[in-house]
Motif scaffolding. Structure first.
Motif, PDB file in Angstrom:
ATOM      1  N   PHE A   1       0.825  -1.202   0.000  1.00  7.25           N
ATOM      2  CA  PHE A   1       0.000   0.000   0.000  1.00  7.25           C
ATOM      3  C   PHE A   1       0.864   1.258   0.000  1.00  7.25           C
ATOM      4  O   PHE A   1       0.543   2.250  -0.656  1.00  7.25           O
ATOM      5  CB  PHE A   1      -0.947  -0.009   1.199  1.00  7.25           C
TER       6      PHE A   1
ATOM      7  N   MET B   1       2.131   1.706  -3.434  1.00  8.46           N
ATOM      8  CA  MET B   1       1.132   2.310  -4.316  1.00  8.46           C
ATOM      9  C   MET B   1       1.222   3.833  -4.250  1.00  8.46           C
ATOM     10  O   MET B   1       1.069   4.521  -5.270  1.00  8.46           O
ATOM     11  CB  MET B   1      -0.272   1.842  -3.922  1.00  8.46           C
ATOM     12  N   GLN B   2       1.480   4.349  -3.047  1.00  8.80           N
ATOM     13  CA  GLN B   2       1.588   5.799  -2.886  1.00  8.80           C
ATOM     14  C   GLN B   2       2.862   6.337  -3.513  1.00  8.80           C
ATOM     15  O   GLN B   2       2.834   7.298  -4.288  1.00  8.80           O
ATOM     16  CB  GLN B   2       1.576   6.157  -1.401  1.00  8.80           C
TER      17      GLN B   2
ATOM     18  N   VAL C   1      -0.969   6.608  -5.863  1.00  8.79           N
ATOM     19  CA  VAL C   1      -2.332   6.184  -5.557  1.00  8.79           C
ATOM     20  C   VAL C   1      -2.460   6.005  -4.045  1.00  8.79           C
ATOM     21  O   VAL C   1      -1.642   5.331  -3.421  1.00  8.79           O
ATOM     22  CB  VAL C   1      -2.674   4.854  -6.257  1.00  8.79           C
ATOM     23  N   LYS C   2      -3.482   6.613  -3.465  1.00  6.20           N
ATOM     24  CA  LYS C   2      -3.701   6.458  -2.034  1.00  6.20           C
ATOM     25  C   LYS C   2      -5.193   6.498  -1.737  1.00  6.20           C
ATOM     26  O   LYS C   2      -6.005   6.834  -2.599  1.00  6.20           O
ATOM     27  CB  LYS C   2      -2.976   7.553  -1.260  1.00  6.20           C
TER      28      LYS C   2
ATOM     29  N   ALA D   1      -8.877   2.530  -2.366  1.00  9.85           N
ATOM     30  CA  ALA D   1      -7.901   2.039  -3.337  1.00  9.85           C
ATOM     31  C   ALA D   1      -7.251   0.761  -2.818  1.00  9.85           C
ATOM     32  O   ALA D   1      -7.056  -0.207  -3.560  1.00  9.85           O
ATOM     33  CB  ALA D   1      -6.847   3.105  -3.613  1.00  9.85           C
ATOM     34  N   TYR D   2      -6.949   0.752  -1.510  1.00  8.66           N
ATOM     35  CA  TYR D   2      -6.331  -0.437  -0.915  1.00  8.66           C
ATOM     36  C   TYR D   2      -7.349  -1.569  -0.795  1.00  8.66           C
ATOM     37  O   TYR D   2      -7.013  -2.741  -0.993  1.00  8.66           O
ATOM     38  CB  TYR D   2      -5.764  -0.089   0.458  1.00  8.66           C
TER      39      TYR D   2
ATOM     40  N   VAL E   1      -7.633  -3.495  -3.993  1.00 10.81           N
ATOM     41  CA  VAL E   1      -6.563  -4.478  -4.205  1.00 10.81           C
ATOM     42  C   VAL E   1      -6.925  -5.801  -3.533  1.00 10.81           C
ATOM     43  O   VAL E   1      -6.796  -6.878  -4.130  1.00 10.81           O
ATOM     44  CB  VAL E   1      -5.225  -3.939  -3.649  1.00 10.81           C
TER      45      VAL E   1
ATOM     46  N   GLU F   1     -11.011   6.667  -6.129  1.00 11.34           N
ATOM     47  CA  GLU F   1      -9.774   6.063  -5.620  1.00 11.34           C
ATOM     48  C   GLU F   1      -9.532   4.704  -6.265  1.00 11.34           C
ATOM     49  O   GLU F   1      -8.404   4.386  -6.656  1.00 11.34           O
ATOM     50  CB  GLU F   1      -9.849   5.902  -4.096  1.00 11.34           C
TER      51      GLU F   1
ATOM     52  N   ASN G   1      -8.511   5.218  -9.822  1.00  8.21           N
ATOM     53  CA  ASN G   1      -7.125   5.684  -9.882  1.00  8.21           C
ATOM     54  C   ASN G   1      -6.155   4.506  -9.748  1.00  8.21           C
ATOM     55  O   ASN G   1      -5.142   4.438 -10.444  1.00  8.21           O
ATOM     56  CB  ASN G   1      -6.850   6.699  -8.771  1.00  8.21           C
ATOM     57  N   ALA G   2      -6.488   3.589  -8.832  1.00 13.04           N
ATOM     58  CA  ALA G   2      -5.639   2.416  -8.629  1.00 13.04           C
ATOM     59  C   ALA G   2      -5.654   1.527  -9.866  1.00 13.04           C
ATOM     60  O   ALA G   2      -4.604   1.066 -10.338  1.00 13.04           O
ATOM     61  CB  ALA G   2      -6.107   1.628  -7.408  1.00 13.04           C
TER      62      ALA G   2
END
Length: 301
Positions: free
Chosen positions: A157, A160-161, A166-167, A171-172, A175, A243, A246-247
């Motif tokens: 995670f 990702m940032q 991506v945050k 978003a997490y 995944v 979010e 975006n991911a």
């Protein structure tokens, strides 16, 4: 995303703090595989686009006479692994998994006639054993169909940032839901059929296209989960959906290839383009129905 009220899953193994690699492997390899075999398997993965964890698992089964090699864990370690995480990231992952269980336990029988048997999520740091060979942070999160477990180093995670910009909690969550989506595919018998087709594929491009369809379906199933979860718990707003998009966009094959080599090669895609990944997530989110996620019955990926 409002996730604090979600039910925490009990199907979590917290292996963080055990040390990378889970104690090493006999024979200089993974689960008894020689280093030469591992190199060959990883090369095949690179050429075909097939998940290396799946290929390593297949090689292990062949080396072990078709039997999966189980890691022997003492009772004290097993008990420690089952303790509920106390850190924020671990609690988050545990509650997102619990929410996927609540959603799929309800909708999968209603929508497909299949009962949902939850996956187990393994939290680790650096590396650990899996039923499909070595799990390493560099591989990113993945689902192993041989032991029915999702493996994730929560450091992903942060990656990702820092790497993708991506945050955001959703978003997490996307995944995790994507990997659970692969488990849903396994429950429905899809993964085994696709793996067989990949092994019989006539070209690298054909094998890659099958991999893309599997990944896009998992994106769509993540959308189905998000829709049904939000309908019941009202936990999302429009910024959360953005979010996730975006991911999905950041980890599209075209974006990743353009970033690493300056151009994209569509025939080598294994997970789908940014546009495809966003579109299929929204397909699942808008419909809330697993039947909308059949990526194999459409000419457009």
């Amino acid at each position: 995303m409002r996730w604090d009220d979600f039910r925490a899953s009990e199907n979590v193994e917290d292996r963080r703090g055990e040390g990378g690699g889970g104690g090493g492997f006999p024979g200089g390899g993974m689960g008894g595989l020689g280093i030469g075999t591992i190199v060959i398997v990883l090369l095949i993965s690179w050429v075909t686009g097939i998940n290396p964890a799946i290929l390593l698992g297949g090689a292990q089964q062949m080396a072990g006479g078709g039997q999966q090699r189980e890691q022997r864990v003492d009772p004290e370690t097993q008990a420690r692994r089952r303790e509920a995480p106390t850190d924020r990231a671990g609690q988050f992952a545990t509650k997102i998994l619990g929410n996927t269980e609540d959603v799929w336990n309800e909708i999968l029988p209603n929508q497909t006639g299949r009962q949902y048997k939850p996956t187990t999520m393994v939290l680790y740091q650096g590396g650990t054993r899996s039923g499909c060979g070595m799990a390493q942070a560099a591989m990113g999160p993945f689902y192993c169909p041989l032991d029915k477990k999702v493996y994730i180093d929560l450091g992903f995670f942060k990656e990702m940032q820092t790497k993708f910009g991506v945050k955001g909690d959703f978003a997490y969550a996307y995944v995790i839901a994507h990997e659970v989506g692969h488990h849903v595919q396994d429950v429905l018998g899809i993964l085994g059929k696709v793996q067989s087709r990949q092994q019989n594929a006539g070209s690298k491009t054909e094998a890659n296209q099958l991999s893309v369809r599997v990944e896009l379906m998992a994106d769509c199933l993540a959308g189905v989960w998000a829709k049904n979860s939000n309908d019941r718990w009202n936990s999302l707003d429009q910024s959360d959906i953005q979010e996730a998009l975006n991911a999905a966009s950041a980890i599209g094959d075209d974006k990743l290839q353009e970033k690493s080599q300056g151009y994209a090669v569509p025939d080598s895609f294994t997970h789908g383009s940014s546009e495809q990944r966003m579109r299929w997530f929204m397909t699942g989110y808008k419909s809330g129905q697993t039947k909308s996620c059949d990526t194999f019955r459409t000419s457009r990926g």
